[in-house]
Scaffold this motif. Structure first.
Motif, short mmCIF file in Angstrom:
data_model
loop_
_atom_site.label_atom_id
_atom_site.label_comp_id
_atom_site.label_asym_id
_atom_site.label_seq_id
_atom_site.Cartn_x
_atom_site.Cartn_y
_atom_site.Cartn_z
N ASP A 33 -5.88 -63.68 -22.11
CA ASP A 33 -4.39 -63.16 -21.64
C ASP A 33 -2.86 -63.82 -20.90
OD1 ASP A 33 -3.04 -62.23 -19.04
OD2 ASP A 33 -2.96 -60.32 -20.22
N PRO A 34 -1.88 -63.82 -21.82
CA PRO A 34 -0.61 -64.55 -21.82
C PRO A 34 -0.47 -64.99 -19.74
CG PRO A 34 -0.42 -63.41 -23.33
CD PRO A 34 -1.54 -62.59 -22.80
N LEU A 35 -0.47 -64.16 -19.47
CA LEU A 35 -0.66 -64.09 -17.96
C LEU A 35 -1.56 -65.65 -17.19
CD1 LEU A 35 0.95 -60.98 -16.39
CD2 LEU A 35 2.23 -62.97 -16.53
N ALA A 36 -2.62 -65.11 -18.27
CA ALA A 36 -3.45 -66.45 -17.34
C ALA A 36 -3.95 -67.91 -17.72
CB ALA A 36 -5.62 -65.65 -17.63
N TRP A 37 -3.42 -67.17 -19.20
CA TRP A 37 -3.72 -68.92 -19.44
C TRP A 37 -2.15 -69.87 -19.57
CZ3 TRP A 37 -6.39 -72.13 -21.66
CH2 TRP A 37 -6.34 -72.59 -22.07
N LYS A 38 -0.87 -68.87 -19.17
CA LYS A 38 0.00 -69.93 -18.44
C LYS A 38 0.43 -69.97 -16.80
CE LYS A 38 3.74 -67.86 -20.93
NZ LYS A 38 5.06 -66.36 -21.33
N SER A 39 -1.20 -69.45 -16.49
CA SER A 39 -1.42 -69.52 -15.04
C SER A 39 -1.99 -70.95 -14.53
CB SER A 39 -1.92 -68.60 -14.09
OG SER A 39 -2.99 -67.98 -14.42
N GLY A 196 6.55 -68.41 -4.55
CA GLY A 196 7.24 -66.35 -4.82
C GLY A 196 6.63 -66.17 -5.78
N ASN A 197 4.98 -66.48 -6.85
CA ASN A 197 3.94 -66.16 -7.15
C ASN A 197 5.00 -65.09 -8.59
OD1 ASN A 197 2.55 -67.29 -5.97
ND2 ASN A 197 2.63 -65.56 -4.01
N ILE A 198 5.99 -65.52 -9.18
CA ILE A 198 6.09 -64.89 -10.09
C ILE A 198 5.62 -65.12 -12.05
CG2 ILE A 198 8.89 -64.55 -11.60
CD1 ILE A 198 10.03 -66.26 -9.26
N PRO A 199 4.81 -64.04 -12.22
CA PRO A 199 4.26 -64.17 -13.19
C PRO A 199 5.16 -64.87 -14.56
CG PRO A 199 4.11 -62.33 -12.58
CD PRO A 199 5.34 -62.65 -11.82
N GLY A 200 4.40 -66.44 -15.48
CA GLY A 200 4.38 -66.50 -15.87
C GLY A 200 5.71 -67.92 -15.41
N LYS A 201 5.24 -67.85 -14.38
CA LYS A 201 7.09 -69.24 -14.02
C LYS A 201 6.80 -69.83 -12.76
CE LYS A 201 11.16 -66.73 -15.65
NZ LYS A 201 12.36 -66.28 -15.24
N THR A 202 6.13 -69.67 -11.51
CA THR A 202 5.69 -69.85 -10.15
C THR A 202 3.87 -69.24 -9.38
OG1 THR A 202 6.54 -68.42 -8.83
CG2 THR A 202 7.79 -70.75 -9.67
N LEU A 203 3.03 -68.61 -11.20
CA LEU A 203 2.09 -68.23 -10.73
C LEU A 203 1.34 -68.84 -10.81
CD1 LEU A 203 0.02 -65.13 -9.53
CD2 LEU A 203 0.30 -64.87 -11.83
N TYR A 208 -3.02 -66.16 -9.41
CA TYR A 208 -3.66 -64.83 -10.15
C TYR A 208 -5.18 -64.11 -10.33
CZ TYR A 208 -5.01 -63.58 -14.48
OH TYR A 208 -5.09 -62.42 -16.46
N ILE A 209 -6.10 -64.81 -9.47
CA ILE A 209 -7.19 -65.03 -9.31
C ILE A 209 -7.08 -64.27 -8.76
CG2 ILE A 209 -9.85 -65.22 -8.31
CD1 ILE A 209 -9.07 -68.16 -9.63
N TYR A 210 -6.78 -64.05 -7.19
CA TYR A 210 -6.56 -62.86 -6.24
C TYR A 210 -5.73 -61.74 -6.30
CZ TYR A 210 -4.60 -61.35 -1.48
OH TYR A 210 -4.01 -60.03 -0.51
N GLY A 211 -4.70 -61.78 -6.76
CA GLY A 211 -4.22 -60.68 -7.39
C GLY A 211 -4.99 -59.28 -8.68
N GLN A 212 -5.62 -60.51 -9.14
CA GLN A 212 -6.56 -59.58 -10.68
C GLN A 212 -7.58 -59.41 -9.78
OE1 GLN A 212 -6.54 -59.43 -13.96
NE2 GLN A 212 -4.95 -60.37 -13.67
#
Length: 249
Positions: A33-39, A196-203, A208-212
């Motif tokens: 998943d792009p968000l997971a990989w980027k994080s 800030g937890n911005i997906p793809g930038k500062t996440l 990410y694990i907490y969000g999932q």
């Protein structure tokens, strides 16, 4: 052994079991998943940067605390362990107050909080003692006669440090740096307040694990957790190997 099995072995087995419970394909889809990989990549990159900062600062501070005598030295030495005593959320709040939009830096127009530099600062704060405490015992054990002999033979202070002192400090620097890197990978409390937890930038990965988990996706959370856990296992194994070699010498 019962304590070790219940509190350490069972949770680790549970994470790996949860990750692969639905098979290899769902696990790979969660990781891909792009968000997971980027994080994960962002976490590794910022953890490396914070580790390099810790190596430089930790080596210098450890050297000063052992080799120099000055007023307040004992207080400074005790403050080194402060990040271990403070809740990480308190550390994140301090960074937010010192560097946030309402701080002096914010009024100057410097945007630090909610960007990558704030994450690095938070990681450096929580991992600050590792390199220092790894270097100090080695410096205390170092025989000063070797340095004096080098000076007698005409070596400069820089050459003596590189050829005599640094090799003795290196095992402590490496083991401290690896522990700092492993700790930075898993940091959550200090980072979540300043990133800030911005997906793809500062996440980062821990957030990410907490969000999932909050999104009722334990499979995705477990898959990323396995990556971080495997990284930590490899790092700890390397540290133990280095310490065993040092003990053998």
């Amino acid at each position: 052994m019962l304590y070790f099995i219940i509190l350490i072995v069972c949770p680790i087995i549970g994470i790996y079991t949860q990750s692969f419970s639905a098979g290899w394909n769902p696990f790979w889809e969660s990781i891909a998943d792009p968000l997971a990989w980027k994080s994960v990549l962002l976490t590794v990159k910022l953890a490396v940067i914070s580790t390099v900062v810790n190596i430089l600062l930790g080596t210098m501070i450890g050297w000063v605390l052992i080799r120099y005598r000055f007023p307040g030295r004992s207080l400074l030495n005790s403050l080194v362990d402060l990040p271990f005593a403070l809740p990480t959320a308190v550390g994140g709040l301090m960074i937010l107050l010192l560097l946030g939009p309402r701080s002096w830096f914010g009024k100057m127009g410097l945007e630090i909080v909610f960007h990558e530099p704030a994450i690095v600062i938070a990681m450096v704060f929580v991992t600050f003692p590792f390199v220092i405490r790894g270097v100090q015992p080695l410096l205390e054990e170092l025989d000063r006669s070797e340095e004096e002999a080098a000076y007698t033979m005409g070596a400069t202070k820089a050459l003596t440090f590189v050829r005599i002192v640094l090799p003795s400090m290196l095992p402590g620097i490496i083991s401290g740096a690896m522990l700092a890197f492993s700790r930075a990978l898993a940091e959550f409390g200090a980072v979540v307040l300043v990133a800030g937890n911005i997906p793809g930038k500062t996440l980062i990965a821990s957030v990410y694990i907490y969000g999932q988990i909050e999104s009722d996706n334990p499979q995705g959370a477990a898959a990323v957790s396995v990556l971080l856990l495997t990284f930590s296992f490899l790092i700890l194994w390397t540290v133990n190997l280095l310490q065993a070699r040092r003990s053998g010498q």
